[in-house]
Design a protein around this motif. Sequence first.
Motif, mmCIF file in Angstrom:
data_model
loop_
_atom_site.group_PDB
_atom_site.id
_atom_site.type_symbol
_atom_site.label_atom_id
_atom_site.label_comp_id
_atom_site.label_asym_id
_atom_site.label_seq_id
_atom_site.Cartn_x
_atom_site.Cartn_y
_atom_site.Cartn_z
ATOM 1 N N PHE A 220 13.076 27.081 14.327
ATOM 2 C CA PHE A 220 11.674 26.745 14.098
ATOM 3 C C PHE A 220 11.150 27.363 12.812
ATOM 4 N N THR A 221 10.624 26.519 11.941
ATOM 5 C CA THR A 221 9.793 26.955 10.827
ATOM 6 C C THR A 221 8.514 26.132 10.895
ATOM 7 N N SER A 222 7.590 26.400 10.008
ATOM 8 C CA SER A 222 6.441 25.510 9.900
ATOM 9 C C SER A 222 6.808 24.358 8.971
ATOM 10 N N ASP A 223 5.923 23.376 8.847
ATOM 11 C CA ASP A 223 6.131 22.321 7.864
ATOM 12 C C ASP A 223 6.047 22.913 6.461
ATOM 13 N N ALA A 224 6.685 22.227 5.514
ATOM 14 C CA ALA A 224 6.664 22.673 4.120
ATOM 15 C C ALA A 224 6.270 21.502 3.229
ATOM 16 N N ALA A 225 5.854 21.816 2.010
ATOM 17 C CA ALA A 225 5.482 20.789 1.039
ATOM 18 C C ALA A 225 6.034 21.190 -0.324
ATOM 19 N N THR A 226 6.495 20.196 -1.084
ATOM 20 C CA THR A 226 7.036 20.450 -2.417
ATOM 21 C C THR A 226 6.340 19.549 -3.426
ATOM 22 N N VAL A 227 6.314 20.009 -4.681
ATOM 23 C CA VAL A 227 5.776 19.190 -5.759
ATOM 24 C C VAL A 227 6.632 19.378 -7.000
ATOM 25 N N LEU A 228 6.949 18.269 -7.655
ATOM 26 C CA LEU A 228 7.651 18.278 -8.929
ATOM 27 C C LEU A 228 6.637 17.922 -10.014
ATOM 28 N N PRO A 229 6.176 18.897 -10.814
ATOM 29 C CA PRO A 229 5.241 18.571 -11.888
ATOM 30 C C PRO A 229 5.920 17.706 -12.950
ATOM 31 N N TYR A 230 5.232 16.645 -13.353
ATOM 32 C CA TYR A 230 5.777 15.701 -14.336
ATOM 33 C C TYR A 230 4.710 15.402 -15.375
ATOM 34 N N ASP A 231 5.096 15.495 -16.635
ATOM 35 C CA ASP A 231 4.215 15.178 -17.759
ATOM 36 C C ASP A 231 4.639 13.821 -18.314
ATOM 37 N N PRO A 232 3.903 12.742 -18.017
ATOM 38 C CA PRO A 232 4.315 11.420 -18.497
ATOM 39 C C PRO A 232 4.349 11.312 -20.019
ATOM 40 N N ALA A 262 7.462 24.814 -4.048
ATOM 41 C CA ALA A 262 7.405 24.579 -2.607
ATOM 42 C C ALA A 262 6.670 25.702 -1.905
ATOM 43 N N GLY A 263 6.180 25.394 -0.717
ATOM 44 C CA GLY A 263 5.543 26.411 0.106
ATOM 45 C C GLY A 263 5.352 25.918 1.520
ATOM 46 N N LEU A 264 5.147 26.852 2.447
ATOM 47 C CA LEU A 264 4.853 26.507 3.827
ATOM 48 C C LEU A 264 3.400 26.063 3.933
ATOM 49 N N VAL A 265 3.158 25.053 4.747
ATOM 50 C CA VAL A 265 1.793 24.556 4.941
ATOM 51 C C VAL A 265 1.070 25.512 5.877
ATOM 52 N N ASP A 266 0.051 26.186 5.368
ATOM 53 C CA ASP A 266 -0.696 27.147 6.165
ATOM 54 C C ASP A 266 -1.520 26.444 7.237
ATOM 55 N N PRO A 267 -1.827 27.154 8.340
ATOM 56 C CA PRO A 267 -2.703 26.556 9.356
ATOM 57 C C PRO A 267 -4.067 26.241 8.752
ATOM 58 N N GLY A 268 -4.598 25.070 9.066
ATOM 59 C CA GLY A 268 -5.874 24.653 8.515
ATOM 60 C C GLY A 268 -5.788 24.085 7.117
ATOM 61 N N GLU A 269 -4.576 23.884 6.601
ATOM 62 C CA GLU A 269 -4.369 23.411 5.236
ATOM 63 C C GLU A 269 -3.640 22.072 5.269
ATOM 64 N N THR A 270 -3.932 21.195 4.316
ATOM 65 C CA THR A 270 -3.194 19.942 4.186
ATOM 66 C C THR A 270 -1.985 20.164 3.285
ATOM 67 N N PRO A 271 -0.944 19.315 3.396
ATOM 68 C CA PRO A 271 0.191 19.447 2.481
ATOM 69 C C PRO A 271 -0.207 19.314 1.011
ATOM 70 N N GLU A 272 -1.197 18.454 0.729
ATOM 71 C CA GLU A 272 -1.659 18.306 -0.653
ATOM 72 C C GLU A 272 -2.268 19.604 -1.174
ATOM 73 N N ALA A 273 -3.070 20.259 -0.343
ATOM 74 C CA ALA A 273 -3.653 21.541 -0.743
ATOM 75 C C ALA A 273 -2.568 22.596 -0.943
ATOM 76 N N THR A 274 -1.529 22.539 -0.114
ATOM 77 C CA THR A 274 -0.427 23.496 -0.236
ATOM 78 C C THR A 274 0.228 23.405 -1.606
ATOM 79 N N VAL A 275 0.581 22.184 -2.042
ATOM 80 C CA VAL A 275 1.311 22.072 -3.311
ATOM 81 C C VAL A 275 0.422 22.431 -4.499
#
Length: 375
Positions: A220-232, A262-275
Amino acid sequence: MDRMFFYGTLCHRPLLSRVLGRSEAALDLTPARLGDYAVHWAEGESFPLIRAVPGAVVEGLCLEGVDAQARARLDYYEGGYGFGVSEVTVETPGGLRAARVYRPEGSGLRPGVAWNLADWQARWGEVTTLAAEEVMLGFPGRDPAVNARRYRMILARAAARIRARAMSPATLRRPTRPGDIEEFARSQPYANFFAVEEYDFRHRRFDGEWSPPVNRAAFFTSDAATVLPYDPARDAVLLIEQFRVGPYGRGDSECWSLEAIAGLVDPGETPEATVRREAVEEAGVTVGRLHPVYGYYPSPGAKTEFIYSYVGEADLHDGVGGLGGLAAEGEDIRAHVVGFDRAMDLVETGEIGNAPLILSLLWLARNRERLRASG
């Protein structure tokens, strides 16, 4: 038998039901008032604390007929936070009554704004009630201090369970129907920052018959969220590098890993806010428009973790990169800004061996020209 006075989260009947292991209908609760006390949010926490304030009045509930087993379960749930039990006199519809109440004793908690049960129920009621299931899995053998130390992760996993209830497609795969899984027993043999749960159950087979009873364990872990920053404009991405215990434990020749932020999604937080938060913490980068990549289980045969991956548009100018991470969390991170083609070469050579980053780069390969044209 005791009478317990509740002034905070245990006034939420579904939560009290989970803690006591009783149905809500079996809870013998009466309204009560406690004079010369006030209730405040514990600063920075998702629960309240009570303190003596002459002239103030606390509205709450009394649980009648608290036997030894109920008291043991309540003490266990409240344990680990520096709360003790005090004798008080409360006013009930039947007159003044002696009761016991949980109060902070040297807990180090500080009072914040005035407590409001309805506000707590709206934000924390459901997730706290689910979290209580995991807390009470440790009763009676696990030290309650362990629950207190890892409570934020328990909340995060409960929040993941709520997100998991969202309907997802079942057009090719077998849809899960009520009664398809019969659970006989559940335990939690290991719990620290992460946890392991073990289940005995059976499930419906594809031919409609029941499977034989099986025993399975899940990490068991919590959900996680990742983001790849991209400069078009620059056709460049930002990768982070850090030491990882997974490759080390496997005996990999290389223990530093190239990854997406990447990071774990905190309670009360959306995945978008996490990244967005993690991009600033790990690389000092502010991401703009977010593009959902995929949501997925990296290893559904053994892990509950679900990952939300994004590509985030960002200005990766010459000053971006270098060292970062939160020292308080033991992070030692180096950020690299590299061209898209260079990143794909690293995938081909195997130097990038991190699944969320590979998936994000493959998504970007399919959508890169669209992003560059609209950038």
